[in-house]
Scaffold this active site. Sequence first.
Site, PDB file in Angstrom:
ATOM      1  N   SER A 138       0.867  -1.165   0.000  1.00  0.00           N
ATOM      2  CA  SER A 138       0.000   0.000   0.000  1.00  0.00           C
ATOM      3  C   SER A 138       0.911   1.225   0.000  1.00  0.00           C
ATOM      4  O   SER A 138       1.762   1.360   0.884  1.00  0.00           O
ATOM      5  CB  SER A 138      -0.872  -0.031   1.255  1.00  0.00           C
ATOM      6  OG  SER A 138      -1.617   1.157   1.368  1.00  0.00           O
ATOM      7  N   LYS A 164      -1.053  -1.043  -4.483  1.00  0.00           N
ATOM      8  CA  LYS A 164      -2.263  -0.267  -4.170  1.00  0.00           C
ATOM      9  C   LYS A 164      -1.826   1.139  -3.841  1.00  0.00           C
ATOM     10  O   LYS A 164      -0.830   1.330  -3.136  1.00  0.00           O
ATOM     11  CB  LYS A 164      -2.976  -0.929  -2.995  1.00  0.00           C
ATOM     12  CG  LYS A 164      -3.747  -0.030  -2.054  1.00  0.00           C
ATOM     13  CD  LYS A 164      -4.490  -0.859  -1.014  1.00  0.00           C
ATOM     14  CE  LYS A 164      -4.616  -0.106   0.311  1.00  0.00           C
ATOM     15  NZ  LYS A 164      -5.240  -0.948   1.350  1.00  0.00           N
ATOM     16  N   LYS A 166      -3.105   5.076  -2.507  1.00  0.00           N
ATOM     17  CA  LYS A 166      -4.153   5.840  -1.839  1.00  0.00           C
ATOM     18  C   LYS A 166      -4.604   6.958  -2.771  1.00  0.00           C
ATOM     19  O   LYS A 166      -3.765   7.588  -3.442  1.00  0.00           O
ATOM     20  CB  LYS A 166      -3.612   6.431  -0.533  1.00  0.00           C
ATOM     21  CG  LYS A 166      -3.244   5.384   0.502  1.00  0.00           C
ATOM     22  CD  LYS A 166      -4.472   4.680   1.038  1.00  0.00           C
ATOM     23  CE  LYS A 166      -4.118   3.768   2.202  1.00  0.00           C
ATOM     24  NZ  LYS A 166      -5.296   3.067   2.723  1.00  0.00           N
ATOM     25  N   ASP A 191      -7.259   2.851  -3.055  1.00  0.00           N
ATOM     26  CA  ASP A 191      -7.980   2.841  -1.780  1.00  0.00           C
ATOM     27  C   ASP A 191      -8.310   4.286  -1.422  1.00  0.00           C
ATOM     28  O   ASP A 191      -7.416   5.111  -1.244  1.00  0.00           O
ATOM     29  CB  ASP A 191      -7.101   2.194  -0.693  1.00  0.00           C
ATOM     30  CG  ASP A 191      -7.827   2.026   0.637  1.00  0.00           C
ATOM     31  OD1 ASP A 191      -9.002   2.436   0.746  1.00  0.00           O
ATOM     32  OD2 ASP A 191      -7.204   1.486   1.578  1.00  0.00           O
ATOM     33  N   GLU A 216     -11.033   0.222  -3.478  1.00  0.00           N
ATOM     34  CA  GLU A 216     -11.283  -0.094  -2.072  1.00  0.00           C
ATOM     35  C   GLU A 216     -11.980   1.064  -1.370  1.00  0.00           C
ATOM     36  O   GLU A 216     -11.540   2.212  -1.464  1.00  0.00           O
ATOM     37  CB  GLU A 216      -9.933  -0.413  -1.402  1.00  0.00           C
ATOM     38  CG  GLU A 216     -10.026  -0.850   0.050  1.00  0.00           C
ATOM     39  CD  GLU A 216      -8.662  -1.254   0.615  1.00  0.00           C
ATOM     40  OE1 GLU A 216      -7.738  -1.566  -0.178  1.00  0.00           O
ATOM     41  OE2 GLU A 216      -8.514  -1.255   1.847  1.00  0.00           O
ATOM     42  N   ASP A 241     -13.520  -2.273   3.033  1.00  0.00           N
ATOM     43  CA  ASP A 241     -12.622  -2.320   4.189  1.00  0.00           C
ATOM     44  C   ASP A 241     -13.414  -1.793   5.393  1.00  0.00           C
ATOM     45  O   ASP A 241     -14.017  -2.579   6.143  1.00  0.00           O
ATOM     46  CB  ASP A 241     -11.366  -1.470   3.865  1.00  0.00           C
ATOM     47  CG  ASP A 241     -10.387  -1.321   5.017  1.00  0.00           C
ATOM     48  OD1 ASP A 241     -10.686  -1.751   6.132  1.00  0.00           O
ATOM     49  OD2 ASP A 241      -9.279  -0.746   4.809  1.00  0.00           O
ATOM     50  N   LYS A 265      -9.458  -7.274   7.939  1.00  0.00           N
ATOM     51  CA  LYS A 265      -8.451  -6.780   8.881  1.00  0.00           C
ATOM     52  C   LYS A 265      -8.775  -7.377  10.242  1.00  0.00           C
ATOM     53  O   LYS A 265      -9.878  -7.202  10.759  1.00  0.00           O
ATOM     54  CB  LYS A 265      -8.483  -5.248   8.963  1.00  0.00           C
ATOM     55  CG  LYS A 265      -7.807  -4.557   7.788  1.00  0.00           C
ATOM     56  CD  LYS A 265      -7.777  -3.064   7.956  1.00  0.00           C
ATOM     57  CE  LYS A 265      -7.096  -2.412   6.757  1.00  0.00           C
ATOM     58  NZ  LYS A 265      -7.392  -0.960   6.709  1.00  0.00           N
ATOM     59  N   GLY A 293      -3.802  -4.145   6.192  1.00  0.00           N
ATOM     60  CA  GLY A 293      -2.854  -3.784   7.237  1.00  0.00           C
ATOM     61  C   GLY A 293      -3.197  -2.444   7.852  1.00  0.00           C
ATOM     62  O   GLY A 293      -3.976  -1.667   7.287  1.00  0.00           O
TER      63      GLY A 293
HETATM   64  O1  OSB Z   1      -7.179   1.511   4.538  1.00  0.00           O
HETATM   65  O2  OSB Z   1      -5.897  -0.129   4.231  1.00  0.00           O
HETATM   66  C1  OSB Z   1      -6.109   0.961   4.775  1.00  0.00           C
HETATM   67  C2  OSB Z   1      -3.034   2.132   6.728  1.00  0.00           C
HETATM   68  C3  OSB Z   1      -3.632   2.764   7.785  1.00  0.00           C
HETATM   69  C4  OSB Z   1      -5.003   2.840   7.833  1.00  0.00           C
HETATM   70  C5  OSB Z   1      -5.781   2.268   6.826  1.00  0.00           C
HETATM   71  C6  OSB Z   1      -5.178   1.598   5.774  1.00  0.00           C
HETATM   72  C7  OSB Z   1      -3.778   1.561   5.714  1.00  0.00           C
HETATM   73  C8  OSB Z   1      -3.036   0.972   4.615  1.00  0.00           C
HETATM   74  C9  OSB Z   1      -1.641   0.466   4.925  1.00  0.00           C
HETATM   75  O3  OSB Z   1      -3.422   0.937   3.475  1.00  0.00           O
HETATM   76  C10 OSB Z   1      -1.555  -0.998   4.972  1.00  0.00           C
HETATM   77  C11 OSB Z   1      -0.250  -1.472   5.558  1.00  0.00           C
HETATM   78  O4  OSB Z   1       0.700  -1.620   4.806  1.00  0.00           O
HETATM   79  O5  OSB Z   1      -0.177  -1.709   6.784  1.00  0.00           O
HETATM   80 MG    MG Z   2      -8.289   0.312   3.194  1.00  0.00          MG
END
Ligand code: OSB
Ligand code: MG
Length: 372
Positions: A138, A164, A166, A191, A216, A241, A265, A293
């Site tokens: 991510s 992925k 953001k 995402d 996402e 999510d 998660k 994560g």
């Molecule tokens: O939405 O998946 C998410 C990190 C913090 C809060 C929400 C998210 C995320 C990530 C990082 O996308 C995922 C990771 O590598 O831990």
């Molecule tokens: Mg997410």
Amino acid sequence: MKLHLERLELREIELPLRAPFETSFGRTTARRIMIAKVYDASGAYGYGECTAPEDPFFNHETVDTAWIIVAKYAAPLLSSAQVGSASEVADALKRIRGNRMALASLEGAIWDLEAKMAQEPLWKHLGGSQTEINCGVSIGLQDNTALLLDKVSTEVAAGYQRIKIKIKPGRDVDLVSSIRSKFPSILLSVDANSAYSLADIDILRELDRFKLLMIEQPLAAGDLVDHSKLQRELETPICLDESIERLDDARHAIELDSCRIINVKLGRVGGHLEAKKIQAYASEQAVPVWCGGMLESGIGRAHNIAMSTLPGFTLPGDVSASKRYWEQDIIDPPVTVSSSGKIAAPSGPGIGYNVNEERVESLTVRRETLRL
Ligand code: OSB
Ligand code: MG
């Protein structure tokens, strides 16, 4: 083997990120992480990590609220329930509404403890069947597109199977388009962390042109109805999510066609037992799941690896190498990813990684011990 839980040690550690991580809801530069260590009367112990972030911007939970929920409510409930196995923990805590990340930290510690007492890896203890898991990354919002493309190149070269990124309003179609021109065929997803509404449907329709693996959580956290309306308008699968907190949410989402993929998660759904139920149900419905994560330290990362070995976890998850986030992790050895983008399930008992207790001690900023 029956458990006789004796005590719970809670700690908060502060762990600086190697680089800030930015999403549509904010920017994190250092993690504050609550760690739960649960002891059995035999002296054995297990570790869990609370995935609640610093601030209530992803969901309602924070490290501070989690501390109160665990210390003031969960520990006493668990103590009076006298649970004999990890699979009974969720039921013992079910009077507590929401606050699932808080509860999952406690449940996770007890699963690790139970697997250690059974001298078996946690992933096998949970019923996992995959000896290696598929990894993606991510990538947070970057200061400019050149930096983003750089990051994507690095991670693709490292072997990660899915990228992925953001997105948020104003920083979406252009970013995806730039990545797609340079990497026409990588598995790519976005995402939004709930940053859009149905009023933005034209932007979301534009994203449909880029053969994304998924979009996402485009709409509100908790929403299923508008996601169902949106999914009808898109070819690209929606992945939920923030909207999936328990098995019933997954069932409702699939019944309503609100999503075609689920991000599981561990913290968000309340722990391993609920995660297992969601993956089993999704598998039955032929809906792929993957492990998300929350910028976990090694303990949470190890729990995510164990969960990802369950049979329904077919898509690459957001479980990546320790070194992407931490200069030095709190486990030995750190989590490493092969050049084909895989993590091997560990062979040691419990979570299968040693917690570096000296390092944890030196990072600790708060502690409390509770009888169970
Ligand atoms: O939405 O998946 C998410 C990190 C913090 C809060 C929400 C998210 C995320 C990530 C990082 O996308 C995922 C990771 O590598 O831990
Ligand atoms: Mg997410």
